[in-house]
Design a protein around this motif. Structure first.
Motif, PDB file in Angstrom:
ATOM      1  N   THR A 375      -2.645   7.012  41.285  1.00 53.13           N
ATOM      2  CA  THR A 375      -3.050   8.211  42.009  1.00 53.13           C
ATOM      3  C   THR A 375      -3.266   9.347  41.009  1.00 53.13           C
ATOM      4  OG1 THR A 375      -0.737   8.870  42.322  1.00 53.13           O
ATOM      5  CG2 THR A 375      -1.757   7.561  44.075  1.00 53.13           C
ATOM      6  N   GLY A 376      -3.899  10.405  41.473  1.00 50.67           N
ATOM      7  CA  GLY A 376      -4.085  11.561  40.620  1.00 50.67           C
ATOM      8  C   GLY A 376      -5.262  11.414  39.684  1.00 50.67           C
ATOM      9  N   SER A 377      -5.249  12.204  38.632  1.00 49.02           N
ATOM     10  CA  SER A 377      -6.414  12.333  37.754  1.00 49.02           C
ATOM     11  C   SER A 377      -6.248  11.633  36.416  1.00 49.02           C
ATOM     12  CB  SER A 377      -6.700  13.824  37.504  1.00 49.02           C
ATOM     13  OG  SER A 377      -5.561  14.440  36.927  1.00 49.02           O
ATOM     14  N   SER A 378      -5.313  10.687  36.312  1.00 50.46           N
ATOM     15  CA  SER A 378      -5.017  10.040  35.025  1.00 50.46           C
ATOM     16  C   SER A 378      -5.264   8.541  35.079  1.00 50.46           C
ATOM     17  CB  SER A 378      -3.569  10.325  34.610  1.00 50.46           C
ATOM     18  OG  SER A 378      -3.333  11.698  34.478  1.00 50.46           O
ATOM     19  N   ARG A 379      -6.303   8.119  35.785  1.00 48.69           N
ATOM     20  CA  ARG A 379      -6.549   6.686  35.972  1.00 48.69           C
ATOM     21  C   ARG A 379      -6.766   5.961  34.641  1.00 48.69           C
ATOM     22  NH1 ARG A 379      -7.443   3.731  40.082  1.00 48.69           N
ATOM     23  NH2 ARG A 379      -7.627   5.562  41.432  1.00 48.69           N
ATOM     24  N   ALA A 380      -7.624   6.486  33.787  1.00 47.19           N
ATOM     25  CA  ALA A 380      -7.887   5.818  32.511  1.00 47.19           C
ATOM     26  C   ALA A 380      -6.655   5.850  31.616  1.00 47.19           C
ATOM     27  CB  ALA A 380      -9.071   6.483  31.807  1.00 47.19           C
ATOM     28  N   THR A 381      -5.874   6.915  31.687  1.00 48.17           N
ATOM     29  CA  THR A 381      -4.658   7.003  30.882  1.00 48.17           C
ATOM     30  C   THR A 381      -3.683   5.907  31.257  1.00 48.17           C
ATOM     31  OG1 THR A 381      -4.923   9.406  30.796  1.00 48.17           O
ATOM     32  CG2 THR A 381      -2.780   8.520  30.171  1.00 48.17           C
ATOM     33  N   VAL A 382      -3.431   5.745  32.555  1.00 44.40           N
ATOM     34  CA  VAL A 382      -2.494   4.717  33.020  1.00 44.40           C
ATOM     35  C   VAL A 382      -3.007   3.331  32.649  1.00 44.40           C
ATOM     36  CG1 VAL A 382      -1.424   3.683  35.039  1.00 44.40           C
ATOM     37  CG2 VAL A 382      -1.623   6.167  34.877  1.00 44.40           C
ATOM     38  N   THR A 383      -4.296   3.103  32.841  1.00 46.71           N
ATOM     39  CA  THR A 383      -4.866   1.793  32.505  1.00 46.71           C
ATOM     40  C   THR A 383      -4.751   1.516  31.010  1.00 46.71           C
ATOM     41  OG1 THR A 383      -6.439   2.095  34.326  1.00 46.71           O
ATOM     42  CG2 THR A 383      -6.891   0.324  32.761  1.00 46.71           C
ATOM     43  N   SER A 384      -4.926   2.543  30.194  1.00 49.98           N
ATOM     44  CA  SER A 384      -4.811   2.348  28.746  1.00 49.98           C
ATOM     45  C   SER A 384      -3.372   2.060  28.332  1.00 49.98           C
ATOM     46  CB  SER A 384      -5.345   3.567  27.996  1.00 49.98           C
ATOM     47  OG  SER A 384      -4.523   4.702  28.197  1.00 49.98           O
ATOM     48  N   VAL A 385      -2.393   2.538  29.098  1.00 51.06           N
ATOM     49  CA  VAL A 385      -0.998   2.189  28.824  1.00 51.06           C
ATOM     50  C   VAL A 385      -0.797   0.686  29.002  1.00 51.06           C
ATOM     51  CG1 VAL A 385       1.383   2.450  29.644  1.00 51.06           C
ATOM     52  CG2 VAL A 385      -0.069   4.459  29.389  1.00 51.06           C
ATOM     53  N   ALA A 386      -1.402   0.130  30.037  1.00 45.46           N
ATOM     54  CA  ALA A 386      -1.340  -1.323  30.221  1.00 45.46           C
ATOM     55  C   ALA A 386      -2.012  -2.044  29.059  1.00 45.46           C
ATOM     56  CB  ALA A 386      -2.005  -1.709  31.543  1.00 45.46           C
ATOM     57  N   GLY A 387      -3.121  -1.500  28.582  1.00 48.79           N
ATOM     58  CA  GLY A 387      -3.781  -2.097  27.416  1.00 48.79           C
ATOM     59  C   GLY A 387      -2.920  -2.034  26.178  1.00 48.79           C
ATOM     60  N   LEU A 388      -2.227  -0.912  25.994  1.00 46.60           N
ATOM     61  CA  LEU A 388      -1.316  -0.792  24.861  1.00 46.60           C
ATOM     62  C   LEU A 388      -0.193  -1.822  24.966  1.00 46.60           C
ATOM     63  CD1 LEU A 388      -0.154   0.664  22.366  1.00 46.60           C
ATOM     64  CD2 LEU A 388       0.945   2.278  23.939  1.00 46.60           C
ATOM     65  N   GLY A 389       0.365  -1.980  26.164  1.00 42.97           N
ATOM     66  CA  GLY A 389       1.421  -2.979  26.345  1.00 42.97           C
ATOM     67  C   GLY A 389       0.933  -4.380  26.044  1.00 42.97           C
ATOM     68  N   THR A 390      -0.277  -4.683  26.469  1.00 37.27           N
ATOM     69  CA  THR A 390      -0.852  -6.006  26.179  1.00 37.27           C
ATOM     70  C   THR A 390      -0.994  -6.223  24.683  1.00 37.27           C
ATOM     71  OG1 THR A 390      -2.052  -6.008  28.283  1.00 37.27           O
ATOM     72  CG2 THR A 390      -2.867  -7.470  26.548  1.00 37.27           C
ATOM     73  N   ASP A 391      -1.492  -5.208  23.974  1.00 34.89           N
ATOM     74  CA  ASP A 391      -1.657  -5.330  22.524  1.00 34.89           C
ATOM     75  C   ASP A 391      -0.306  -5.530  21.825  1.00 34.89           C
ATOM     76  OD1 ASP A 391      -4.370  -5.059  22.767  1.00 34.89           O
ATOM     77  OD2 ASP A 391      -4.398  -2.914  22.309  1.00 34.89           O
ATOM     78  N   LEU A 392       0.704  -4.794  22.274  1.00 36.15           N
ATOM     79  CA  LEU A 392       2.027  -4.914  21.660  1.00 36.15           C
ATOM     80  C   LEU A 392       2.617  -6.304  21.874  1.00 36.15           C
ATOM     81  CD1 LEU A 392       3.591  -1.449  22.589  1.00 36.15           C
ATOM     82  CD2 LEU A 392       3.053  -2.263  20.290  1.00 36.15           C
ATOM     83  N   VAL A 393       2.539  -6.799  23.100  1.00 35.81           N
ATOM     84  CA  VAL A 393       3.102  -8.122  23.400  1.00 35.81           C
ATOM     85  C   VAL A 393       2.328  -9.210  22.655  1.00 35.81           C
ATOM     86  CG1 VAL A 393       3.497  -9.816  25.225  1.00 35.81           C
ATOM     87  CG2 VAL A 393       4.032  -7.412  25.623  1.00 35.81           C
ATOM     88  N   THR A 394       1.014  -9.096  22.645  1.00 39.56           N
ATOM     89  CA  THR A 394       0.207 -10.100  21.947  1.00 39.56           C
ATOM     90  C   THR A 394       0.515 -10.106  20.451  1.00 39.56           C
ATOM     91  OG1 THR A 394      -1.562  -9.839  23.569  1.00 39.56           O
ATOM     92  CG2 THR A 394      -2.140 -10.875  21.479  1.00 39.56           C
ATOM     93  N   THR A 395       0.615  -8.915  19.859  1.00 41.81           N
ATOM     94  CA  THR A 395       0.917  -8.823  18.430  1.00 41.81           C
ATOM     95  C   THR A 395       2.282  -9.442  18.120  1.00 41.81           C
ATOM     96  OG1 THR A 395      -0.413  -6.807  18.257  1.00 41.81           O
ATOM     97  CG2 THR A 395       1.181  -7.227  16.501  1.00 41.81           C
ATOM     98  N   ALA A 396       3.257  -9.202  18.986  1.00 45.69           N
ATOM     99  CA  ALA A 396       4.586  -9.772  18.772  1.00 45.69           C
ATOM    100  C   ALA A 396       4.596 -11.283  19.000  1.00 45.69           C
ATOM    101  CB  ALA A 396       5.595  -9.103  19.708  1.00 45.69           C
ATOM    102  N   ALA A 397       3.702 -11.767  19.862  1.00 40.28           N
ATOM    103  CA  ALA A 397       3.694 -13.196  20.198  1.00 40.28           C
ATOM    104  C   ALA A 397       3.157 -14.065  19.070  1.00 40.28           C
ATOM    105  CB  ALA A 397       2.869 -13.419  21.467  1.00 40.28           C
ATOM    106  N   TYR A 398       2.285 -13.526  18.231  1.00 44.24           N
ATOM    107  CA  TYR A 398       1.702 -14.346  17.166  1.00 44.24           C
ATOM    108  C   TYR A 398       2.764 -14.909  16.212  1.00 44.24           C
ATOM    109  CZ  TYR A 398      -3.132 -13.296  18.417  1.00 44.24           C
ATOM    110  OH  TYR A 398      -4.339 -13.226  19.076  1.00 44.24           O
ATOM    111  N   PRO A 399       3.642 -14.088  15.639  1.00 50.22           N
ATOM    112  CA  PRO A 399       4.666 -14.678  14.759  1.00 50.22           C
ATOM    113  C   PRO A 399       5.636 -15.592  15.508  1.00 50.22           C
ATOM    114  CG  PRO A 399       5.070 -12.327  15.093  1.00 50.22           C
ATOM    115  CD  PRO A 399       3.722 -12.615  15.634  1.00 50.22           C
ATOM    116  N   LEU A 400       5.922 -15.296  16.772  1.00 45.78           N
ATOM    117  CA  LEU A 400       6.790 -16.174  17.553  1.00 45.78           C
ATOM    118  C   LEU A 400       6.128 -17.539  17.756  1.00 45.78           C
ATOM    119  CD1 LEU A 400       8.135 -13.697  20.273  1.00 45.78           C
ATOM    120  CD2 LEU A 400       9.357 -14.606  18.276  1.00 45.78           C
ATOM    121  N   TYR A 401       4.815 -17.518  17.996  1.00 44.54           N
ATOM    122  CA  TYR A 401       4.095 -18.791  18.135  1.00 44.54           C
ATOM    123  C   TYR A 401       4.189 -19.600  16.850  1.00 44.54           C
ATOM    124  CZ  TYR A 401       0.415 -22.178  19.080  1.00 44.54           C
ATOM    125  OH  TYR A 401      -0.276 -23.359  19.265  1.00 44.54           O
ATOM    126  N   ALA A 402       4.056 -18.922  15.712  1.00 47.15           N
ATOM    127  CA  ALA A 402       4.139 -19.634  14.429  1.00 47.15           C
ATOM    128  C   ALA A 402       5.490 -20.325  14.268  1.00 47.15           C
ATOM    129  CB  ALA A 402       3.907 -18.649  13.282  1.00 47.15           C
TER     130      ALA A 402
END
Length: 436
Positions: A375-402
């Motif tokens: 809700t409100g006027s921060s739609r892209a901001t909130v969506t980008s937070v989800a993108g940041l979380g995805t990038d963080l988890v993916t980056t952490a997952a690579y060494p764990l996969y190794a």
């Protein structure tokens, strides 16, 4: 005499989906994708240096994604979407004109900035424009098709890159990639975006504007068809101030922190996006580990890509499934990915493609649910937070996969990293039964 607009709803939506689909395909039809690591190696970079470039690229995205998302809530989003591929094209041009570690690093910085500019921006624009057209219920279907076109474009670029590389080398592949970025930028510019003119309206007194920093919500009155016929609000709003930018950024972060429904939707989107996206990078190694010759790997990848493409196309119907059925489907995807990776062969690759396809559909559905709850006027901001979380988890997952691969091999590593989807399915199933 009162003149009524006879423009069909489908035609009004096509004004958005036409350039959107061109943008989605052009963004991924980059012939450099399958060969840029070879470009770096051929210019003397070591494996460690190439790895440092990838780390730099990821780091730029982590730093700029949320600030860029907030920017998309205070300035015209289509301008940011048009600028994003321009930054990417500039990076590619640097690689071609001055190949060397410094230019490669600068190119990745530009590419990372370009990716950040579209982080959350595209989803926010599509959602608000569909809402303005009274078609917000089509969001999952529209974005599913866009994602499917992106996957198909990656596969097509990989196939086209082979003869182009043989004909003109890196120069031809790079020039074609820059040209496609130009097409992408043009598509971004022609995306419709309603922005308030003087008084907050678009030549229609009494109509509240729903520009990028005043998103239109399904509960708000639709913009009159006359305004639509007269254009998409090309009058630029007054430039945003730093105070407005800071207010939008804070509002988005506060919404994620305090709104339990938004926070849950962000977590779901991060989980369903991160792990299969990481596993996708290892599919060629998994296939090779099952004894498939190098010449046969592209055929297997085509099967997997086909599954992912179909999953994107089916995102619309999947979004209408009850929560319990969606949870079962997500759990089945985890089983399919794990089984396919362990079994291999024709059956295994079909299972893997089907599992990835469900994951692709789940990503779109999770994004649609997040958009519904913002809700409100921060739609892209909130969506980008989800993108940041995805990038963080993916980056952490690579060494764990190794680590897991070193202990068990690729098959079991895929099975381990498919497990989070079982957890997500269980949580969604419980919420569905409790009505949450």
């Amino acid at each position: 005499m009162i003149v009524k607009s006879v423009r069909a709803p489908g035609a009004r939506v096509f004004r958005l989906t036409g350039p959107l689909y061109v943008y989605a395909a052009a963004e991924e039809f980059v012939l450099l994708y399958p060969v840029y690591a070879l470009l770096f190696a051929d210019h003397g970079l070591s494996v460690a240096q190439i790895g440092s470039l990838f780390m730099l690229w990821s780091g730029v995205g982590l730093v700029f994604s949320v600030p860029a998302g907030a920017l998309a809530d205070v300035v015209p989003r289509r301008y940011l979407l048009a600028a994003a591929p321009v930054f990417t094209a500039a990076g590619f041009a640097l690689w071609l004109l001055a190949p060397g570690y410094g230019a490669f690093a600068a190119g990745f910085v530009l590419w990372g900035v370009g990716g950040s500019l579209s982080s959350g921006c595209l989803e926010a624009l599509v959602h608000d424009e569909l809402a303005r057209r009274g078609a917000v219920g089509r969001y999952a279907r529209v974005m599913g098709v866009a994602r499917a076109l992106g996957v198909a474009a990656v596969g097509a670029a990989t196939l086209v890159a082979v003869p182009v590389m043989a004909w003109g080398g890196y120069a031809a592949v790079g020039a074609a990639s820059v040209a496609v970025c130009g097409v992408c930028a043009l598509a971004g510019l022609v995306l419709p975006e309603y922005r308030p003119g003087p008084g907050g309206a678009l030549g229609a007194p009494g109509v509240v504007g729903a520009g990028p920093h005043r998103p239109h919500h399904p509960s708000a009155p639709a913009v009159p068809a006359a305004a639509e016929a007269g254009g998409d609000g090309d009058e630029d709003p007054e430039p945003a101030t730093l105070r407005e930018y800071g207010a939008v950024l804070r509002a988005g972060l506060v919404q994620v922190r305090r709104d339990r429904r938004v926070r849950g939707a962000v977590v779901l989107l991060v989980v369903v996006t991160s792990f299969w996206g990481m596993l996708d990078e290892y599919v060629p190694l998994l296939v090779s580990g099952h004894g498939v010759a190098a010449a046969g790997v592209p055929a297997v990848l085509a099967v997997v890509w086909a599954g992912v493409t179909v999953g994107g196309l089916l995102a619309g119907p999947v979004s209408r499934l009850p929560a319990g059925v969606f949870a079962v489907l997500l759990g089945a995807a985890a089983v399919a990915v794990a089984s396919g990776a362990l079994v291999g062969g024709a059956v295994g690759w079909v299972l893997l493609g089907a599992g990835f396809g469900v994951c692709q559909a789940a990503c779109v559905v999770a994004d649609a649910r997040l958009q519904e709850r913002i809700t409100g006027s921060s739609r892209a901001t909130v969506t980008s937070v989800a993108g940041l979380g995805t990038d963080l988890v993916t980056t952490a997952a690579y060494p764990l996969y190794a680590v897991v691969f070193a202990l068990t091999g690729h098959g079991w590593a895929f099975a381990v990293f498919a497990a989070p989807y079982l957890v997500a399915a269980w949580v969604l199933g419980r919420r569905g039964r409790s009505g949450g």
